[in-house]
Design an enzyme around this catalytic site. Structure first.
Site, PDB file in Angstrom:
ATOM      1  N   GLU A 279      69.206  39.167  14.241  1.00  0.00           N
ATOM      2  CA  GLU A 279      68.721  40.523  14.504  1.00  0.00           C
ATOM      3  C   GLU A 279      67.281  40.469  15.018  1.00  0.00           C
ATOM      4  O   GLU A 279      66.887  41.228  15.908  1.00  0.00           O
ATOM      5  CB  GLU A 279      68.812  41.330  13.200  1.00  0.00           C
ATOM      6  N   GLU A 282      67.223  39.623  18.581  1.00  0.00           N
ATOM      7  CA  GLU A 282      67.597  40.808  19.359  1.00  0.00           C
ATOM      8  C   GLU A 282      66.382  41.741  19.507  1.00  0.00           C
ATOM      9  O   GLU A 282      66.114  42.274  20.590  1.00  0.00           O
ATOM     10  CB  GLU A 282      68.754  41.520  18.638  1.00  0.00           C
ATOM     11  N   CYS A 299      73.541  46.352   8.781  1.00  0.00           N
ATOM     12  CA  CYS A 299      74.159  45.573   7.699  1.00  0.00           C
ATOM     13  C   CYS A 299      74.815  46.410   6.617  1.00  0.00           C
ATOM     14  O   CYS A 299      75.562  45.876   5.807  1.00  0.00           O
ATOM     15  CB  CYS A 299      73.163  44.595   7.097  1.00  0.00           C
ATOM     16  N   SER A 319      72.043  47.275  15.986  1.00  0.00           N
ATOM     17  CA  SER A 319      71.990  45.842  16.269  1.00  0.00           C
ATOM     18  C   SER A 319      73.427  45.315  16.296  1.00  0.00           C
ATOM     19  O   SER A 319      74.268  45.762  15.516  1.00  0.00           O
ATOM     20  CB  SER A 319      71.209  45.138  15.164  1.00  0.00           C
ATOM     21  N   LYS A 358      81.827  47.557   1.314  1.00  0.00           N
ATOM     22  CA  LYS A 358      81.959  46.175   1.813  1.00  0.00           C
ATOM     23  C   LYS A 358      83.419  45.728   1.835  1.00  0.00           C
ATOM     24  O   LYS A 358      83.788  44.829   2.592  1.00  0.00           O
ATOM     25  CB  LYS A 358      81.135  45.225   0.948  1.00  0.00           C
ATOM     26  N   GLU A 361      84.570  47.036   5.073  1.00  0.00           N
ATOM     27  CA  GLU A 361      83.959  46.221   6.141  1.00  0.00           C
ATOM     28  C   GLU A 361      84.724  44.911   6.323  1.00  0.00           C
ATOM     29  O   GLU A 361      85.011  44.499   7.443  1.00  0.00           O
ATOM     30  CB  GLU A 361      82.496  45.921   5.804  1.00  0.00           C
ATOM     31  N   GLU A 366      87.682  43.832  13.656  1.00  0.00           N
ATOM     32  CA  GLU A 366      86.771  42.929  14.387  1.00  0.00           C
ATOM     33  C   GLU A 366      86.329  41.740  13.543  1.00  0.00           C
ATOM     34  O   GLU A 366      85.806  40.764  14.083  1.00  0.00           O
ATOM     35  CB  GLU A 366      85.460  43.593  14.793  1.00  0.00           C
ATOM     36  N   CYS A 503      71.015  48.664  -1.894  1.00  0.00           N
ATOM     37  CA  CYS A 503      72.162  48.081  -2.603  1.00  0.00           C
ATOM     38  C   CYS A 503      71.972  47.930  -4.111  1.00  0.00           C
ATOM     39  O   CYS A 503      72.964  47.874  -4.840  1.00  0.00           O
ATOM     40  CB  CYS A 503      72.496  46.712  -2.043  1.00  0.00           C
TER      41      CYS A 503
HETATM   42 FE1  HC0 Z   1      73.467  44.541   0.408  1.00  0.00          FE
HETATM   43 FE2  HC0 Z   1      73.453  42.988   2.377  1.00  0.00          FE
HETATM   44  S1  HC0 Z   1      71.626  43.582   1.169  1.00  0.00           S
HETATM   45  S2  HC0 Z   1      74.148  45.126   2.478  1.00  0.00           S
HETATM   46  O1  HC0 Z   1      72.292  46.000   0.565  1.00  0.00           O
HETATM   47  O2  HC0 Z   1      71.963  43.362   4.801  1.00  0.00           O
HETATM   48  O3  HC0 Z   1      76.239  45.197  -0.410  1.00  0.00           O
HETATM   49  O4  HC0 Z   1      72.797  43.348  -2.246  1.00  0.00           O
HETATM   50  O5  HC0 Z   1      74.914  41.854   0.403  1.00  0.00           O
HETATM   51  O6  HC0 Z   1      75.959  42.077   3.764  1.00  0.00           O
HETATM   52  O7  HC0 Z   1      72.408  40.249   2.244  1.00  0.00           O
HETATM   53  C1  HC0 Z   1      75.159  45.029  -0.240  1.00  0.00           C
HETATM   54  C2  HC0 Z   1      73.084  43.915  -1.308  1.00  0.00           C
HETATM   55  C3  HC0 Z   1      74.289  42.743   0.785  1.00  0.00           C
HETATM   56  C4  HC0 Z   1      74.969  42.372   3.288  1.00  0.00           C
HETATM   57  C5  HC0 Z   1      72.844  41.230   2.333  1.00  0.00           C
HETATM   58  C6  HC0 Z   1      72.601  43.198   3.939  1.00  0.00           C
HETATM   59 FE1  SF4 Z   2      75.246  50.367   2.018  1.00  0.00          FE
HETATM   60 FE2  SF4 Z   2      75.361  51.242  -0.466  1.00  0.00          FE
HETATM   61 FE3  SF4 Z   2      76.972  49.338   0.311  1.00  0.00          FE
HETATM   62 FE4  SF4 Z   2      74.390  48.809   0.071  1.00  0.00          FE
HETATM   63  S1  SF4 Z   2      75.771  49.360  -1.570  1.00  0.00           S
HETATM   64  S2  SF4 Z   2      75.705  48.217   1.745  1.00  0.00           S
HETATM   65  S3  SF4 Z   2      73.475  50.740   0.680  1.00  0.00           S
HETATM   66  S4  SF4 Z   2      76.987  51.433   1.079  1.00  0.00           S
END
Ligand code: HC0
Ligand code: SF4
Ligand code: SF4
Length: 574
Positions: A279, A282, A299, A319, A358, A361, A366, A503
């Protein structure tokens, strides 16, 4: 100020305060189901009723303001009887099946059932289709037969995600929570951040479980099962095992993972450092080319869903770098098999996340390379707690152990990703060093730390000023776009996280009880663990992570465009 009497003792109170607030300020517990700081439910659950001794009647503590001469008892016979009746009514409408329920060890309702000794009189008929557990979403499960209709999720959805996806729906005379027409969460504009799950007092809203998948893989000798945790798991998992909030349990988690039988114990922080390189590069390219600005981080999958669902015109600003979870996954099926000389198809990669989005995700179409999924299963912090218990491990007593370094070594920059502002701070450290061709001593960007929804700063890099912003919480994100704040300033780089505080406060983190929400600064306690790891680390810049540099030198850079193929992605304009 007014004087009120609670349980025979006088207390001074503001006349604006409710009885419940006065009681909580003075450490007197009054039970409630719907009243929680910052995700207030209907205020109609009736559990918090106390006796007004001046006229021997029950009044709601959450809805009655203090006044001079008020004299109440919080636990009189009348209160106990009233509460038992309320809980009995709820029980008759609740599909009590604690033996299979994820919340059995911390269910707020079950506590009240035990306390009031309420008994089930007549079990409701749960055969209506709406009562079948809804497992369609990739992130969130909803069992409406356990729902108390307290409204905490409705409020959390409005106040935290800002989307108002979860509503009370009247369907043929019965009230059901969920998206309109009880659609699947994934096919609505829901961010899947899971703040509703974190707010639910019972086992109605939960994460979509991946535990069984993980246990099956661990029991399958043909699979080579590896694991890595996200930054903010290490600062919260201890809470499940009754350790103080804000205890750093990184080393204990590594030990637990080895005892469970994972072949390798790695760390998503390693991949967070890779994200900064990808990133950051970029951003540097955009700086050199004079734009396009602003660039947005990519992210947080809740934030990515926000862009795709609400502001698709902003997709080009995202990004193209994958999130650390997905970068880890891509490396685990390419670089790792290369190092170990094994078949990528035999690797089964588990990530542990504070997040329920997540899971979605990891299942995006993809997120695979050469037809091999990047990530095979995603456990929440809570599910890792369950797994540790399932394997009979005494977590509190474990000694610390070290991560497996080849894909586990990380810098302080990687670890602060877990708290709002961390990705920005990590990126600035590397981008400034690289563009100024220097190795700067001062790496703290305190200006982007803290828990306000929107933080802004101007940073000088190589003689030019850049405007950056850090935004956390869906509600602040939607304000930013609905008020067109992006036009206020010439922004260059903006970090977005869907959960308020980032997070560390994700929808997959250990439950915080209503009393703890009242008395503990839990976001700060969790965040401090990450900042102190960073401060005490002798490497605090992602581009100085030798394990990452080795990966580029020995593998990624050997093939043209491989870094792009593995570590970048595309977005969908629905
Ligand atoms: Fe997070 Fe991450 S920091 S999103 O907030 O960027 O879930 O803890 O793992 O992927 O590293 C969440 C936390 C992660 C990712 C990282 C990012
Ligand atoms: Fe996003 Fe919340 Fe997941 Fe962190 S815990 S990646 S802020 S949705
Ligand atoms: Fe039991 Fe609570 Fe689950 Fe209901 S929500 S089944 S009371 S543990």
């Amino acid at each position: 100020k007014v004087t009120i009497r609670i349980n025979g003792k006088n207390f001074l109170a503001d006349s604006e305060e409710t009885i419940l607030q006065v009681a909580r300020n003075n450490n007197i517990e009054i039970d409630t189901l719907c009243f929680v700081k910052d995700c207030m439910g209907t205020q109609e659950c009736n559990v918090c009723r106390v006796e007004d001794l001046n006229n021997n009647s029950l009044i709601r503590a959450c809805a009655t303001k203090a006044y001079e001469g008020l004299n109440i008892n919080t636990n009189s016979k009348l209160v106990q009887m009233g509460k038992k009746k309320v809980i009995t009514d709820l029980l008759n409408n609740h599909n009590l099946k604690c033996y299979t329920c994820k919340r059995v060890s911390n269910c707020e309702f079950l506590e009240l059932v035990k306390k009031t000794e309420a008994k089930l009189h007549k079990r409701k008929d749960f055969s209506r289709e709406e009562y079948q557990e809804d497992l369609r979403s990739k992130s969130i499960s909803l069992d409406r037969s356990k729902c108390l209709r307290c409204g905490r999720c409705v409020s959390a959805c409005r106040e935290k995600s800002g989307t108002e996806i979860i509503k009370f729906n009247d369907i043929s005379g019965e009230i059901f929570v969920g998206p309109e027409n009880l659609k699947c969460f994934d096919s609505t504009n829901c961010l899947l951040c899971g703040q509703c799950v974190a707010a639910c007092p019972v086992g109605a809203l939960t994460e979509k479980s991946h535990l069984e998948k993980v246990v099956d893989a661990l029991n399958n000798n043909e699979k080579h099962v590896i694991v890595a945790m996200a930054p903010s798991v290490r600062t919260a998992l201890g809470e499940i095992f009754k350790l103080e909030m804000g205890t750093d349990v990184t080393g204990k988690i590594y030990s637990a993972m080895r005892e469970i039988g994972f072949k390798k114990v790695f760390d998503v922080n390693f991949a967070a450092d890779i994200t900064i390189l990808e990133e950051g590069t970029e951003l540097i390219e955009r700086i050199k080319a004079g734009g396009p600005f602003p660039m947005f981080t990519s992210c947080c999958p809740g934030w990515v869903r926000y862009v795709e669902n609400y502001v698709p015109e902003a997709i080009p600003h995202l990004s193209s770098a994958k999130s650390p979870q997905q970068i880890f996954g891509a490396a685990s099926k390419s670089y790792y098999p290369f190092l170990e000389n094994i078949n990528p198809e035999d690797v089964f990669t588990v990530s542990v996340m504070p997040c329920v989005a997540k899971k979605f995700e990891s299942e995006r179409p993809e997120m695979e390379n050469n037809n091999i999924r990047n990530i095979d299963a995603v456990l929440t912090t809570r599910e890792l707690g369950e797994l540790i218990k399932k394997y009979g491990i005494k977590f509190e007593n474990l000694n610390d152990s070290e991560v497996d370094p080849m894909m586990g070594t990380y810098t302080g920059a990687g670890t602060i990703f877990g708290v709002t502002g961390g990705v920005m701070e990590a990126a600035l450290r590397s981008v400034k060093d690289i563009l100024e061709n220097n190795s700067l001593e001062n790496v703290d960007y305190k200006i982007v730390r803290g828990f306000e929804g929107l933080k802004e700063a101007t940073v000088t890099i190589d003689g030019n000023n850049y405007n950056v912003a850090v935004i956390s919480g869906g509600k602040t994100i939607s304000k930013f776009f609905s008020e067109n704040m992006i036009k206020n300033k010439n922004y260059h780089f903006v970090e977005f996280m869907a959960c308020p505080g980032g997070c560390i406060n994700g929808g997959g983190q250990p439950y915080v009880t209503p009393m703890e929400k009242e008395n503990k600064d839990y976001k700060n306690l969790r965040g401090e663990v990450l900042y102190s790891q960073d401060k005490n680390s002798n490497l605090r810049k992602s581009h100085k992570n030798q394990a990452v540099l080795d990966m580029y030198e020995n593998f990624v850079n050997k093939e043209e465009h491989l870094h792009h193929h593995l570590f970048h992605t595309t977005y969908t304009n629905r």
